[in-house]
Design an enzyme around this catalytic site. Structure first.
Site, PDB file in Angstrom:
ATOM      1  N   SER A 278      40.756  68.831  -6.186  1.00 51.04           N
ATOM      2  CA  SER A 278      41.008  68.376  -7.554  1.00 51.04           C
ATOM      3  C   SER A 278      39.795  67.599  -8.033  1.00 51.04           C
ATOM      4  CB  SER A 278      42.244  67.480  -7.574  1.00 51.04           C
ATOM      5  OG  SER A 278      42.217  66.627  -8.696  1.00 51.04           O
ATOM      6  N   LYS A 284      43.406  65.672  -2.884  1.00 52.86           N
ATOM      7  CA  LYS A 284      44.092  66.951  -3.056  1.00 52.86           C
ATOM      8  C   LYS A 284      43.408  68.103  -2.352  1.00 52.86           C
ATOM      9  CE  LYS A 284      47.226  67.919  -5.234  1.00 52.86           C
ATOM     10  NZ  LYS A 284      47.412  68.118  -6.684  1.00 52.86           N
ATOM     11  N   GLU A 291      48.053  80.684  -5.294  1.00 53.54           N
ATOM     12  CA  GLU A 291      48.511  80.583  -6.689  1.00 53.54           C
ATOM     13  C   GLU A 291      47.889  81.679  -7.548  1.00 53.54           C
ATOM     14  OE1 GLU A 291      49.168  75.909  -7.413  1.00 53.54           O
ATOM     15  OE2 GLU A 291      47.225  76.462  -6.658  1.00 53.54           O
TER      16      GLU A 291
END
Ligand code: ARG
Length: 462
Positions: A278, A284, A291
């Site tokens: 991130s 993160k 995804e």
């Protein structure tokens, strides 16, 4: 005089915006190789039919080879007026070998030409898809074999249901992907038919041996009806459905892994190579590969539904709407062919946290086993299901685990409980009970692995 292939009857120039609107060269240029192969074979067919001398045919074939060389070297120069790949190749051929090039299109139309090119192109791309799909299945099967001892919770409604094996989960997708591979082979039977020789719609007026021509181009047979042959895009629709279904399987698999890689589950850790961070939160590590795979399934589905809508309501034979078949097909095939190696790579490199999987197994998942224990003592299942449910409730109300209920407590629910009931409090035992073909037991899983390995060894039919 107009330089358009169809310019004879036209005197006015095309509106510039219409010219752009009409052109497909920006996307159909990637059919260049198929278009050259188709034309070379057609030149030979014309020679066999006596419409070209051997020498003329050789000149055309050699000229087309030079055009192909330019494409391959990235030197082909698209010119204004090259509205599509067929026009561009013929224009260039004419520049290279002169007016004799004008004999190539005898009896042929871009309608049978483009349908043939698209089939030739798709056939090659699908070979890549098939190899990559097999690789993905191979990775799943290999992991299933080496990690067969790992137990994990199986879910229905995403609620812990019964213990199963990680391998069994892996193979559940391997089987879905194998169906995709089988569907692909079946679909190829309908891709691999040749529309060339259908002319614009009504057929070819010259004695073209279409069987020989089909053979030369590696097609199983010529299409049987010229009106259908120039307009049939079932093979595109089927390929798009096939790609959608395959992406859908990948998407569901990816969704499982997104869940399993969450901190709360912690069953797997995706390799850094398939994760990203991130820009704001330093801690993160996001499962972007998974995804994206999930997201791209929607895109491929969109391509399929778009094409079906284009085809709906077309009157008989060729209509320019059919030019809209290529972009969705290209996009779907590209998306799938890029997705498959990402899925295989992500699966091959993730690490499995067997301890977390084992920790997620909870005693209530053995409630079914408790019911089955009584079945083995001769109690009807409907009754045992009720008794086991009461045992779960009893444990819950006394704040203890199902597996901690005493024999006396169990006997208060049903007299058939005996000392040996403690043997069912084993996750491994529960999994091993499910030994009927297709189940979670080590033997049943091993059987699946062997069946898939056998299938993988069989080379894909040509
Ligand atoms: N670019 C066209 C296509 O992709 C080729 C066929 C054009 N035929 C015609 N009669 N305008 O479908």
């Amino acid at each position: 005089m107009s330089t358009k292939l169809w310019g004879g009857r036209f005197s006015g120039a095309l509106d510039p915006l219409m010219e752009e609107f009409n052109a497909s060269i920006d996307f159909d240029r990637r059919l260049w190789q198929a278009d050259i192969h188709g034309s070379q074979a057609y030149a030979r067919a014309l020679a066999r039919a006596g419409l070209l001398t051997e020498q003329e045919a050789e000149q055309i074939v050699a000229g087309l080879e030079r055009v192909a060389g330019e494409w391959a070297a990235g030197q082909f120069e698209i010119q204004a007026g090259d509205e599509d790949i067929h026009t561009a190749n013929e224009r260039r051929l004419t520049e290279l070998i002169g007016p004799i090039a004008g004999k190539l299109h005898t009896g042929r139309s871009r309608n049978d030409q483009v349908a043939t090119d698209l089939r030739l192109w798709l056939r090659e791309e699908l070979k890549t898809s098939e190899e990559q799909l097999r690789t993905l299945i191979g990775v799943a099967v290999e992991r299933a074999a080496t990690e067969i001892e790992l137990l994990m919770p199986g879910y229905t409604h995403l609620q812990p249901a019964q213990p199963t094996r990680w391998s069994h989960w892996l193979l559940s997708y391997a089987w879905a992907w194998q169906r995709d591979a089988l569907r692909l082979q079946d679909l190829l039977n309908r891709v691999n038919l040749m529309p060339l020789g259908n002319g614009a719609l009504a057929g070819n007026p010259f004695p073209i041996d279409r069987c020989q021509l089909a053979h030369d181009l590696g097609f199983a047979a010529p299409t049987p009806n010229s009106l259908d042959g120039v307009s049939d895009r079932d093979f595109v629709a089927e390929a798009l459905f096939w790609a959608t279904m395959t992406m859908l399987h990948i998407s569901r698999w990816a969704e499982d892994l997104v869940i399993y890689s969450s901190r709360e589950f912690g069953f797997i850790t995706l390799a850094d190579a398939y994760s990203t961070g991130s820009s704001l939160m330093p801690q993160k590590k996001n499962p972007d590969s998974l995804e994206l795979l999930r997201g791209k399934a929607g895109r491929v589905f969109g391509n399929m539904s778009g094409l079906l809508m284009t085809l709906k309501g077309l009157p008989s034979t060729y209509n320019k709407d059919l030019q809209e078949d290529k972009e969705p097909l290209f996009d779907a095939v590209d998306t799938l062919n890029r997705a498959l190696p990402i899925a295989a790579g992500a699966l091959a490199t993730l690490s499995v946290n067997g301890k977390n999987m084992a920790r997620a197994l909870v005693p209530e998942m053995l409630a079914t086993d408790l019911a089955e224990y009584l079945v083995r003592k001769g109690v009807p299942f409907r009754e045992t299901h009720h008794v086991a449910g009461a045992a779960v409730a009893l444990a819950e109300s006394s704040g203890s685990a199902l597996t901690d209920l005493s024999l006396a407590e169990l006997q208060s629910l049903h007299p058939a409980f005996e000392e040996d009931v403690t043997a069912i409090w084993s996750y491994e035992g529960s999994v091993e009970q499910r030994d009927a073909r297709g189940g979670s037991s080590r033997r049943a899983v091993q059987e699946q692995i062997e069946a898939l390995l056998l299938w993988l060894e069989r080379p894909a039919p040509e």
